[in-house]
Each structure stands twice: as C-alpha cells, then as structure tokens.
Motif scaffolding. Structure first.
Motif, PDB file in Angstrom:
ATOM      1  N   ALA A 145      19.056 -36.007 -11.750  1.00 20.13           N
ATOM      2  CA  ALA A 145      17.621 -35.741 -11.885  1.00 20.13           C
ATOM      3  C   ALA A 145      16.816 -36.924 -11.354  1.00 20.13           C
ATOM      4  O   ALA A 145      15.821 -36.742 -10.641  1.00 20.13           O
ATOM      5  CB  ALA A 145      17.273 -35.458 -13.343  1.00 20.13           C
ATOM      6  N   GLU A 146      17.247 -38.129 -11.675  1.00 19.07           N
ATOM      7  CA  GLU A 146      16.535 -39.318 -11.188  1.00 19.07           C
ATOM      8  C   GLU A 146      16.620 -39.423  -9.670  1.00 19.07           C
ATOM      9  O   GLU A 146      15.650 -39.773  -9.012  1.00 19.07           O
ATOM     10  CB  GLU A 146      17.078 -40.583 -11.849  1.00 19.07           C
ATOM     11  N   ARG A 147      17.768 -39.110  -9.116  1.00 23.25           N
ATOM     12  CA  ARG A 147      17.903 -39.168  -7.650  1.00 23.25           C
ATOM     13  C   ARG A 147      17.011 -38.137  -6.979  1.00 23.25           C
ATOM     14  O   ARG A 147      16.445 -38.395  -5.915  1.00 23.25           O
ATOM     15  CB  ARG A 147      19.365 -38.995  -7.255  1.00 23.25           C
ATOM     16  N   ALA A 148      16.844 -36.982  -7.583  1.00 26.39           N
ATOM     17  CA  ALA A 148      15.948 -35.963  -7.036  1.00 26.39           C
ATOM     18  C   ALA A 148      14.500 -36.458  -7.095  1.00 26.39           C
ATOM     19  O   ALA A 148      13.746 -36.320  -6.125  1.00 26.39           O
ATOM     20  CB  ALA A 148      16.099 -34.645  -7.795  1.00 26.39           C
TER      21      ALA A 148
ATOM     22  N   VAL B 144      15.852 -29.302  -5.170  1.00 22.48           N
ATOM     23  CA  VAL B 144      16.947 -28.528  -5.764  1.00 22.48           C
ATOM     24  C   VAL B 144      17.172 -27.233  -4.977  1.00 22.48           C
ATOM     25  O   VAL B 144      18.313 -26.854  -4.712  1.00 22.48           O
ATOM     26  CB  VAL B 144      16.679 -28.251  -7.254  1.00 22.48           C
ATOM     27  N   ALA B 145      16.092 -26.568  -4.575  1.00 18.77           N
ATOM     28  CA  ALA B 145      16.226 -25.329  -3.797  1.00 18.77           C
ATOM     29  C   ALA B 145      16.945 -25.598  -2.478  1.00 18.77           C
ATOM     30  O   ALA B 145      17.820 -24.821  -2.070  1.00 18.77           O
ATOM     31  CB  ALA B 145      14.851 -24.707  -3.549  1.00 18.77           C
ATOM     32  N   SER B 146      16.606 -26.704  -1.827  1.00 16.55           N
ATOM     33  CA  SER B 146      17.263 -27.059  -0.570  1.00 16.55           C
ATOM     34  C   SER B 146      18.763 -27.311  -0.784  1.00 16.55           C
ATOM     35  O   SER B 146      19.602 -26.869   0.003  1.00 16.55           O
ATOM     36  CB  SER B 146      16.596 -28.298   0.027  1.00 16.55           C
ATOM     37  N   ALA B 147      19.083 -28.012  -1.866  1.00 16.17           N
ATOM     38  CA  ALA B 147      20.492 -28.280  -2.177  1.00 16.17           C
ATOM     39  C   ALA B 147      21.246 -26.983  -2.448  1.00 16.17           C
ATOM     40  O   ALA B 147      22.392 -26.815  -2.006  1.00 16.17           O
ATOM     41  CB  ALA B 147      20.590 -29.222  -3.375  1.00 16.17           C
ATOM     42  N   LEU B 148      20.622 -26.053  -3.161  1.00 16.67           N
ATOM     43  CA  LEU B 148      21.269 -24.772  -3.430  1.00 16.67           C
ATOM     44  C   LEU B 148      21.500 -23.983  -2.145  1.00 16.67           C
ATOM     45  O   LEU B 148      22.549 -23.353  -1.973  1.00 16.67           O
ATOM     46  CB  LEU B 148      20.426 -23.946  -4.403  1.00 16.67           C
ATOM     47  N   GLU B 149      20.516 -24.013  -1.245  1.00 23.51           N
ATOM     48  CA  GLU B 149      20.676 -23.320   0.041  1.00 23.51           C
ATOM     49  C   GLU B 149      21.850 -23.904   0.819  1.00 23.51           C
ATOM     50  O   GLU B 149      22.657 -23.165   1.401  1.00 23.51           O
ATOM     51  CB  GLU B 149      19.399 -23.413   0.864  1.00 23.51           C
ATOM     52  N   GLN B 150      21.954 -25.227   0.836  1.00 24.82           N
ATOM     53  CA  GLN B 150      23.067 -25.863   1.546  1.00 24.82           C
ATOM     54  C   GLN B 150      24.400 -25.481   0.924  1.00 24.82           C
ATOM     55  O   GLN B 150      25.369 -25.204   1.634  1.00 24.82           O
ATOM     56  CB  GLN B 150      22.891 -27.379   1.552  1.00 24.82           C
ATOM     57  N   LYS B 151      24.464 -25.461  -0.400  1.00 23.29           N
ATOM     58  CA  LYS B 151      25.697 -25.084  -1.095  1.00 23.29           C
ATOM     59  C   LYS B 151      26.083 -23.646  -0.768  1.00 23.29           C
ATOM     60  O   LYS B 151      27.247 -23.341  -0.503  1.00 23.29           O
ATOM     61  CB  LYS B 151      25.516 -25.268  -2.608  1.00 23.29           C
TER      62      LYS B 151
ATOM     63  N   MET C 161       6.401 -22.834  -2.475  1.00 25.19           N
ATOM     64  CA  MET C 161       7.499 -21.884  -2.507  1.00 25.19           C
ATOM     65  C   MET C 161       6.919 -20.480  -2.654  1.00 25.19           C
ATOM     66  O   MET C 161       6.276 -20.180  -3.649  1.00 25.19           O
ATOM     67  CB  MET C 161       8.431 -22.173  -3.670  1.00 25.19           C
ATOM     68  N   ASN C 162       7.174 -19.674  -1.724  1.00 30.23           N
ATOM     69  CA  ASN C 162       6.657 -18.314  -1.739  1.00 30.23           C
ATOM     70  C   ASN C 162       7.630 -17.398  -2.471  1.00 30.23           C
ATOM     71  O   ASN C 162       8.814 -17.411  -2.221  1.00 30.23           O
ATOM     72  CB  ASN C 162       6.450 -17.843  -0.298  1.00 30.23           C
ATOM     73  N   GLY C 163       7.114 -16.588  -3.385  1.00 31.19           N
ATOM     74  CA  GLY C 163       7.986 -15.687  -4.119  1.00 31.19           C
ATOM     75  C   GLY C 163       8.934 -16.415  -5.044  1.00 31.19           C
ATOM     76  O   GLY C 163      10.051 -15.985  -5.246  1.00 31.19           O
ATOM     77  N   ALA C 164       8.495 -17.521  -5.592  1.00 32.75           N
ATOM     78  CA  ALA C 164       9.363 -18.349  -6.424  1.00 32.75           C
ATOM     79  C   ALA C 164       9.512 -17.759  -7.820  1.00 32.75           C
ATOM     80  O   ALA C 164       8.635 -17.060  -8.317  1.00 32.75           O
ATOM     81  CB  ALA C 164       8.800 -19.760  -6.525  1.00 32.75           C
TER      82      ALA C 164
ATOM     83  N   GLY D 207       9.357 -39.329  -0.224  1.00 35.06           N
ATOM     84  CA  GLY D 207       8.832 -38.379   0.745  1.00 35.06           C
ATOM     85  C   GLY D 207       9.883 -37.517   1.418  1.00 35.06           C
ATOM     86  O   GLY D 207       9.620 -36.849   2.410  1.00 35.06           O
ATOM     87  N   ARG D 208      11.097 -37.498   0.858  1.00 36.03           N
ATOM     88  CA  ARG D 208      12.171 -36.685   1.445  1.00 36.03           C
ATOM     89  C   ARG D 208      12.155 -35.255   0.927  1.00 36.03           C
ATOM     90  O   ARG D 208      12.901 -34.412   1.405  1.00 36.03           O
ATOM     91  CB  ARG D 208      13.526 -37.333   1.186  1.00 36.03           C
TER      92      ARG D 208
END
Length: 85
Positions: free
Chosen positions: A16-19, A35-42, A1-4, A26-27
């Motif tokens: 948390a367990e599902r993440a 979590v970042a991907s989920a936030l972007e989608q939201k 993650m750049n600039g995280a 490998g997903r």
C-alpha cells in the motif's frame, strides 16, 4: 476511471505504501489507478500463460533441457534464468 466499481481490498502495508509512493512520484494518478493497472498487467500475463500452455500442448510439451540451452544460445538468454515449468 470510466464505469468504475468501488470495492474494498486489503493490501500488505508495504505494498500500500509503495502504491502511494508511486502516486506521489507522479507514476500513477491515484492508488486506484495504480492497482487497476497492476491487475490489468496480471490478467495479461495470465492470458499469455494460458496461450503458452496451449502452444506447448500442440507442439509436444515443454522444451527439453537441451532445447532450452539451444534456445538460450540462439536468443541470447541467460542460462538458469527463471522459467515457466
């Protein structure tokens, strides 16, 4: 993650367990990436909701039930499927 930026977030145990499971399968590269991907989608969905609200306001408001039925018929939608109100 750049600039995280590191932040602490509390999640329900099941989420948390599902993440972590997504990482093991490998997903996702990491729980943080997942979590970042989920936030972007939201955020994308929120922006689309605002756009839809703006479009509805410009065109006279939400569809009537008859317009929804016609749209479902034309677009092949499922009558009674979850819709924004």
């Amino acid at each position: 993650m750049n600039g995280a930026e590191k932040i602490a977030v509390s999640l329900p145990r099941g989420l948390a367990e599902r993440a972590r499971q997504a990482v093991r399968q490998g997903r996702a590269a990491s729980v943080s990436a997942y979590v970042a991907s989920a936030l972007e989608q939201k955020m994308d969905l929120d922006e689309l909701a605002v756009l839809l609200d703006d479009m509805l306001a410009e065109t006279g408001g939400p569809m009537t039930p008859a317009e929804r039925r016609e749209a479902d018929k034309v677009l092949g939608g499922r009558p009674g499927a979850r819709r924004r109100t």
